[in-house]
Design a protein around this motif. Structure first.
Motif, PDB file in Angstrom:
ATOM      1  N   PHE A 147      23.700  38.855   1.073  1.00  0.00           N
ATOM      2  CA  PHE A 147      24.242  39.161  -0.242  1.00  0.00           C
ATOM      3  C   PHE A 147      25.757  39.408  -0.163  1.00  0.00           C
ATOM      4  O   PHE A 147      26.539  38.910  -0.982  1.00  0.00           O
ATOM      5  CB  PHE A 147      23.536  40.392  -0.818  1.00  0.00           C
ATOM      6  N   VAL A 148      26.170  40.193   0.825  1.00  0.00           N
ATOM      7  CA  VAL A 148      27.594  40.507   0.974  1.00  0.00           C
ATOM      8  C   VAL A 148      28.404  39.238   1.235  1.00  0.00           C
ATOM      9  O   VAL A 148      29.486  39.033   0.674  1.00  0.00           O
ATOM     10  CB  VAL A 148      27.792  41.538   2.098  1.00  0.00           C
ATOM     11  N   VAL A 149      27.871  38.368   2.116  1.00  0.00           N
ATOM     12  CA  VAL A 149      28.576  37.113   2.388  1.00  0.00           C
ATOM     13  C   VAL A 149      28.647  36.254   1.121  1.00  0.00           C
ATOM     14  O   VAL A 149      29.701  35.678   0.795  1.00  0.00           O
ATOM     15  CB  VAL A 149      27.891  36.350   3.538  1.00  0.00           C
ATOM     16  N   ASP A 150      27.536  36.161   0.413  1.00  0.00           N
ATOM     17  CA  ASP A 150      27.495  35.369  -0.811  1.00  0.00           C
ATOM     18  C   ASP A 150      28.534  35.871  -1.817  1.00  0.00           C
ATOM     19  O   ASP A 150      29.381  35.109  -2.318  1.00  0.00           O
ATOM     20  CB  ASP A 150      26.091  35.440  -1.408  1.00  0.00           C
ATOM     21  N   VAL A 151      28.500  37.177  -2.097  1.00  0.00           N
ATOM     22  CA  VAL A 151      29.402  37.736  -3.104  1.00  0.00           C
ATOM     23  C   VAL A 151      30.849  37.717  -2.606  1.00  0.00           C
ATOM     24  O   VAL A 151      31.779  37.406  -3.359  1.00  0.00           O
ATOM     25  CB  VAL A 151      28.960  39.166  -3.469  1.00  0.00           C
ATOM     26  N   GLY A 152      31.056  38.048  -1.347  1.00  0.00           N
ATOM     27  CA  GLY A 152      32.422  38.092  -0.829  1.00  0.00           C
ATOM     28  C   GLY A 152      33.095  36.740  -0.831  1.00  0.00           C
ATOM     29  O   GLY A 152      34.236  36.586  -1.289  1.00  0.00           O
ATOM     30  N   VAL A 153      32.392  35.737  -0.282  1.00  0.00           N
ATOM     31  CA  VAL A 153      32.974  34.398  -0.248  1.00  0.00           C
ATOM     32  C   VAL A 153      33.184  33.859  -1.673  1.00  0.00           C
ATOM     33  O   VAL A 153      34.222  33.255  -1.980  1.00  0.00           O
ATOM     34  CB  VAL A 153      32.079  33.453   0.571  1.00  0.00           C
ATOM     35  N   SER A 154      32.217  34.111  -2.549  1.00  0.00           N
ATOM     36  CA  SER A 154      32.348  33.636  -3.936  1.00  0.00           C
ATOM     37  C   SER A 154      33.466  34.358  -4.667  1.00  0.00           C
ATOM     38  O   SER A 154      34.179  33.767  -5.493  1.00  0.00           O
ATOM     39  CB  SER A 154      31.024  33.825  -4.678  1.00  0.00           C
ATOM     40  N   ALA A 155      33.645  35.647  -4.378  1.00  0.00           N
ATOM     41  CA  ALA A 155      34.717  36.401  -5.033  1.00  0.00           C
ATOM     42  C   ALA A 155      36.083  35.843  -4.660  1.00  0.00           C
ATOM     43  O   ALA A 155      36.977  35.719  -5.509  1.00  0.00           O
ATOM     44  CB  ALA A 155      34.625  37.877  -4.645  1.00  0.00           C
ATOM     45  N   VAL A 156      36.242  35.482  -3.397  1.00  0.00           N
ATOM     46  CA  VAL A 156      37.512  34.885  -2.980  1.00  0.00           C
ATOM     47  C   VAL A 156      37.719  33.546  -3.684  1.00  0.00           C
ATOM     48  O   VAL A 156      38.817  33.233  -4.169  1.00  0.00           O
ATOM     49  CB  VAL A 156      37.549  34.711  -1.450  1.00  0.00           C
ATOM     50  N   SER A 157      36.642  32.742  -3.767  1.00  0.00           N
ATOM     51  CA  SER A 157      36.743  31.443  -4.424  1.00  0.00           C
ATOM     52  C   SER A 157      37.129  31.584  -5.889  1.00  0.00           C
ATOM     53  O   SER A 157      38.025  30.892  -6.384  1.00  0.00           O
ATOM     54  CB  SER A 157      35.418  30.687  -4.298  1.00  0.00           C
ATOM     55  N   VAL A 158      36.464  32.506  -6.596  1.00  0.00           N
ATOM     56  CA  VAL A 158      36.765  32.708  -8.016  1.00  0.00           C
ATOM     57  C   VAL A 158      38.172  33.258  -8.195  1.00  0.00           C
ATOM     58  O   VAL A 158      38.913  32.848  -9.097  1.00  0.00           O
ATOM     59  CB  VAL A 158      35.721  33.636  -8.656  1.00  0.00           C
ATOM     60  N   ALA A 159      38.571  34.207  -7.353  1.00  0.00           N
ATOM     61  CA  ALA A 159      39.901  34.809  -7.464  1.00  0.00           C
ATOM     62  C   ALA A 159      40.996  33.766  -7.278  1.00  0.00           C
ATOM     63  O   ALA A 159      42.002  33.759  -7.984  1.00  0.00           O
ATOM     64  CB  ALA A 159      40.054  35.943  -6.450  1.00  0.00           C
ATOM     65  N   VAL A 160      40.791  32.874  -6.316  1.00  0.00           N
ATOM     66  CA  VAL A 160      41.796  31.833  -6.080  1.00  0.00           C
ATOM     67  C   VAL A 160      41.849  30.861  -7.253  1.00  0.00           C
ATOM     68  O   VAL A 160      42.919  30.454  -7.709  1.00  0.00           O
ATOM     69  CB  VAL A 160      41.493  31.090  -4.765  1.00  0.00           C
ATOM     70  N   GLN A 161      40.663  30.506  -7.776  1.00  0.00           N
ATOM     71  CA  GLN A 161      40.624  29.545  -8.874  1.00  0.00           C
ATOM     72  C   GLN A 161      41.148  30.147 -10.177  1.00  0.00           C
ATOM     73  O   GLN A 161      41.902  29.509 -10.909  1.00  0.00           O
ATOM     74  CB  GLN A 161      39.200  29.031  -9.087  1.00  0.00           C
ATOM     75  N   GLU A 162      40.749  31.371 -10.489  1.00  0.00           N
ATOM     76  CA  GLU A 162      41.131  32.002 -11.746  1.00  0.00           C
ATOM     77  C   GLU A 162      42.454  32.759 -11.660  1.00  0.00           C
ATOM     78  O   GLU A 162      42.902  33.340 -12.649  1.00  0.00           O
ATOM     79  CB  GLU A 162      40.024  32.970 -12.205  1.00  0.00           C
ATOM     80  N   ARG A 163      43.053  32.778 -10.453  1.00  0.00           N
ATOM     81  CA  ARG A 163      44.326  33.482 -10.237  1.00  0.00           C
ATOM     82  C   ARG A 163      44.215  34.973 -10.551  1.00  0.00           C
ATOM     83  O   ARG A 163      45.057  35.565 -11.228  1.00  0.00           O
ATOM     84  CB  ARG A 163      45.436  32.843 -11.085  1.00  0.00           C
ATOM     85  N   THR A 164      43.116  35.561 -10.069  1.00  0.00           N
ATOM     86  CA  THR A 164      42.912  36.999 -10.204  1.00  0.00           C
ATOM     87  C   THR A 164      42.855  37.609  -8.803  1.00  0.00           C
ATOM     88  O   THR A 164      42.968  36.911  -7.793  1.00  0.00           O
ATOM     89  CB  THR A 164      41.610  37.292 -10.977  1.00  0.00           C
TER      90      THR A 164
END
Length: 798
Positions: A172-189
């Motif tokens: 779960f941590v890997v899923d959320v962590g990796v996805s959070a980085v992906s979303v942050a980079v894409q959405e510029r957050t």
């Protein structure tokens, strides 16, 4: 705005997601290599059984994802972790790893999302297996069951159950962590903002529970009868129903929050492009998927979409993937419709703002830039020319149409606007390559050329462009222009360049028109002198303007036209006693200041002063003449349009009439053809004033206008009288005017008679009246008695 209004993903986002997918491909290859590298008996059957059990369960569980980010739903947790735990407990590690890859990849690729999301979800899902294997191996849960190695030995002890739970948490941590980085980079957050959501803890607890169901399924398979697996249906159904209920609740909260935020955020955007990007961002929030998009193409069969009217004939569509659940699909459509309404209101506001901004910077008649926009561009080009060291090549032209006022007066403002548009179009077609053509106001245009090597050739081309010939209402009009030119010099600003070009243009007009003049410093001195004249006119008291009178004689009276002609009228001619700092200069003639007085508006006060003086002088003139005389007063078109002018004329008519004189008002032909002042002319005639056309033949002479305007006489301009003794053409023209006046019952006055031969010719033609230096120059009122006492003789002009 055309094409899809989609944001380009940042390069960092593409690279990051690509690395995740690459890691997944490596994992899949390693899993396949490990599986094929073993020769364990029954491995293919075991793999088939894993796929038969795992793939349907994967399809079922992925239908109930849980979004932990209520903003744009960029992070979703799919509860397929239970299938992963079951496979690790059921099959050899190599078989479980390959089976997991073969289940998770097609499951995610078959979802109704964008291909970017599908590939990324498949990639991150593949990486769950090595993470879970690493944690379980570290906690020592491996063992053999019936002679086959398992990642989880299913020993039914608390330690093993805890290890499984920790493996699920790690996934779960890997899923959320990796996805959070992906979303942050894409959405510029920021990554922190993407991680800190209230749903993260609930999603992790649910993942542990679902993972526990996978462990429980393995226990049932190993230690109980197969039918006991049916008991797992109850907790699975409860979990899925609870997950769906939580998702629906959070969907409602997300949509409400997203619509509220959109209503605020969209109305802060000032440009269409920014508004489209903001609308796409909030569409993702409302629809709960990063696959939502704003584009000009409508939805496909697998999408829902709502149109948004973006103005100027552009229609955009907010699209999102179509969900399988009809209730969810209907909720998405309603939410997108609400967002579309907010977006349309925002686009309308931006369109109105852009239109107002454009109107403030663009001329409404010609569509050219106006003075504001021209000044802005000139300021920009000045800075560039200074930086590039080419100030002397930056040129500004100030253009003015010669004869435009006559077109407006004769044919109305609609015709004038048509002519302005034609001139603007010709200038645009003539001047290209970085030039700017603007209309500054009235009939004035300006041209900016940032880099002009051939000024003379440029001005010749512009003069040709200004020579317009157009047919209006059966008449062919020919209009030309005057050009003032100024070059940029060190220290010049926008105001200086425009002022210099305007000064040069004024010189071009007063020196003959239809030409161009380049600014020189001495021209500015002359302009300053003209401004000083205007200032002195504005400050001059009424008594500074005195009236002189020039006799008008009867050519057909007793005696010959040049001998003993009786005086029948007087023309009042204004003179200015200019005060220059206490020094009174000689009287200034009207030709030197009346034009500037009309330009500044002071002609109204000067005209009123003349009218009052004539009315005061009338009794003295009448006593000196002993008979009724006509007193002629010149009227400016500016006076004629003044709202109180008729009342002032009526008072002067009463005063002069009481003394036995008759008041005439002289005006040029331009007022005769101006439809806007027809009623004013009739009002003036009703006061008892006689109306006379001055300088007849030099403007828009028209028999029709003479018939339908209340004029009683006209004056033949001195330019025609001057040549009647030497040029047959001039003589024929004057004779034609006389005959026309006689046919219309009008009185004809010939101006500028200076020679006896001219007077004799005019008398022979039948011209009734004449005035000029042959008879007498203008004299002040205290000398008029000497003129009126006897018939005027030629020697009086000496």
């Amino acid at each position: 705005m055309s094409g899809a209004v989609r944001e380009r993903r940042p390069l960092a986002s593409v690279v990051y997601d690509g690395l995740v997918v690459l890691a997944a491909l490596v994992t899949c290859a390693a899993a396949a290599w490990s599986f094929l590298g073993t020769d364990a008996p029954g491995r293919w059957g075991e793999l088939a059984l894993c796929l038969v059990v795992g793939f349907p369960l994967m399809q079922l569980l992925t239908r109930f994802p849980f979004a932990i980010n209520t903003k744009h739903a960029g992070i979703e947790v799919q509860f397929d972790i239970g299938v992963l735990v079951f496979l690790l407990c059921f099959a050899r590690p190599a078989t479980a790893a390959l089976a997991w890859c073969l289940c998770v990849v097609p499951t995610n690729l078959l979802q109704r999302k964008s291909w970017v999301s599908r590939v990324y979800n498949a990639g991150i899902g593949v990486l769950f297996m090595p993470v879970a294997l690493a944690v379980l191996h570290a906690l020592g849960t491996s063992g053999t069951v019936e002679g086959r190695a398992r990642a989880v030995a299913v020993r039914m002890d608390p330690g093993e159950l805890l290890a499984v739970a920790l493996a699920v948490v790690a996934v779960f941590v890997v899923d959320v962590g990796v996805s959070a980085v992906s979303v942050a980079v894409q959405e510029r957050t920021s990554v922190k903002d993407e991680l800190l959501h209230s749903g993260a803890g609930l999603a992790m607890g649910t993942s542990v529970a679902v993972g526990g169901l996978g462990y429980l399924g393995a226990l049932v398979y190993e230690h109980l009868e197969p039918w006991a697996a049916l008991l797992l249906v109850i907790p699975m159904v409860v979990t899925m129903v609870a997950t769906r209920a939580m998702r629906q609740t959070r969907d409602v909260a997300r949509r409400s929050e997203a619509l509220f935020e959109a209503a605020t955020a969209l109305h802060t955007q000032g440009r269409r492009a920014d508004l489209a990007r903001a609308l796409q961002k909030h569409a993702r929030m409302v629809a709960g998927t990063p696959a939502a998009m704003v584009r000009s193409v409508g939805p496909s069969e697998d999408e829902i979409g709502v149109p948004v009217v973006a103005g100027d004939g552009v229609v955009l569509y907010i699209t999102a993937p179509r969900r399988r659940d009809p209730n969810q699909r209907a909720s998405d459509e309603k939410a997108l419709e609400a967002l579309a309404s907010v977006g349309e209101a925002a686009f309308f506001r931006v369109s109105a703002s852009e239109e107002m901004h454009g109107l403030a910077r663009r001329d409404v008649v010609t569509g050219l830039p106006n003075r504001l926009q021209f000044s802005e561009r000139l300021a920009t080009e000045l800075d560039r020319a200074r930086d590039g060291g080419r100030l002397d090549r930056l040129v500004v032209l100030y253009l003015d149409l010669d004869g435009f006022k006559g077109v407006n007066d004769r044919f109305g403002h609609d015709a004038g606007d048509e002519l302005l548009r034609l001139v603007g179009s010709r200038l645009r077609d003539t001047l290209r390559g970085g030039s700017t053509v603007a209309r500054l106001g009235g009939d004035e245009f300006a041209v900016l050329l940032p880099d002009c090597p051939d000024v003379e050739g440029l001005c010749r081309r512009v003069l040709v462009a200004l020579r317009v010939e157009v047919r209006m209402r059966g008449h062919v009009l020919r209009v030309q222009g005057s050009i003032g030119l100024s070059r940029a010099r060190p220290g010049d600003d926008v105001g200086t360049l425009l002022r210099n070009a305007d000064t040069a243009m004024y010189r071009a007009k007063v020196t003959g028109k239809n030409r161009w003049v380049e600014f020189r410093p001495e021209l500015l001195e002359e302009e300053i002198a003209r401004l000083q004249v205007i200032e002195d006119l504005q400050q001059a008291p009424a008594e500074a303007f005195v009236v002189h009178y020039q006799p008008i004689v009867d050519l057909q009276g007793a005696g010959a036209g040049a001998v003993g002609a009786p005086v029948v009228g007087l023309e009042a001619l204004v003179r200015w006693r200019r005060d220059r700092g206490g020094t009174v200069e000689p009287l200034v003639g009207p030709e030197e200041f009346i034009g500037l007085a009309e330009r500044s508006g002071t002609v109204v006060g000067i005209g009123d002063s003349v009218l009052r003086q004539v009315a005061r002088d009338a009794p003295h003139i009448q006593r000196s003449a002993g008979r009724r005389l006509d007193l002629m007063v010149n009227v400016s078109p500016v006076q004629l349009r003044h709202p109180d002018f008729t009342e002032r004329v009526a008072a002067a008519v009463r005063q002069t009439g009481a003394s036995g004189c008759r008041l005439h008002l002289e005006m040029t032909e331009s007022v005769m053809i101006d439809d806007d002042v027809v009623d004013r002319l009739r009002d003036l005639a009703e006061t008892g004033a006689q109306l006379t056309i001055d300088d007849f033949g030099t403007g828009f002479s028209s028999l029709g206008y003479l018939r339908h305007r209340p004029f009683s006489s006209f004056k033949i301009d001195r330019s025609f009288v001057r040549d009647i003794a030497t040029e047959p053409t001039a003589r024929a023209l004057v004779e034609g005017m006389v005959k026309m006046g006689q046919a219309l019952g009008l009185t004809i006055v010939a101006e500028g008679v200076e020679h006896v031969e001219q007077a004799e010719i005019l008398r022979a033609m039948g011209c009734q009246l004449a005035q000029g230096h042959l008879y007498c120059r203008p004299v002040p009122v205290d000398e008029i008695a000497d003129v009126l006492g006897t018939a005027v003789l030629p020697q009086l002009s000496a």
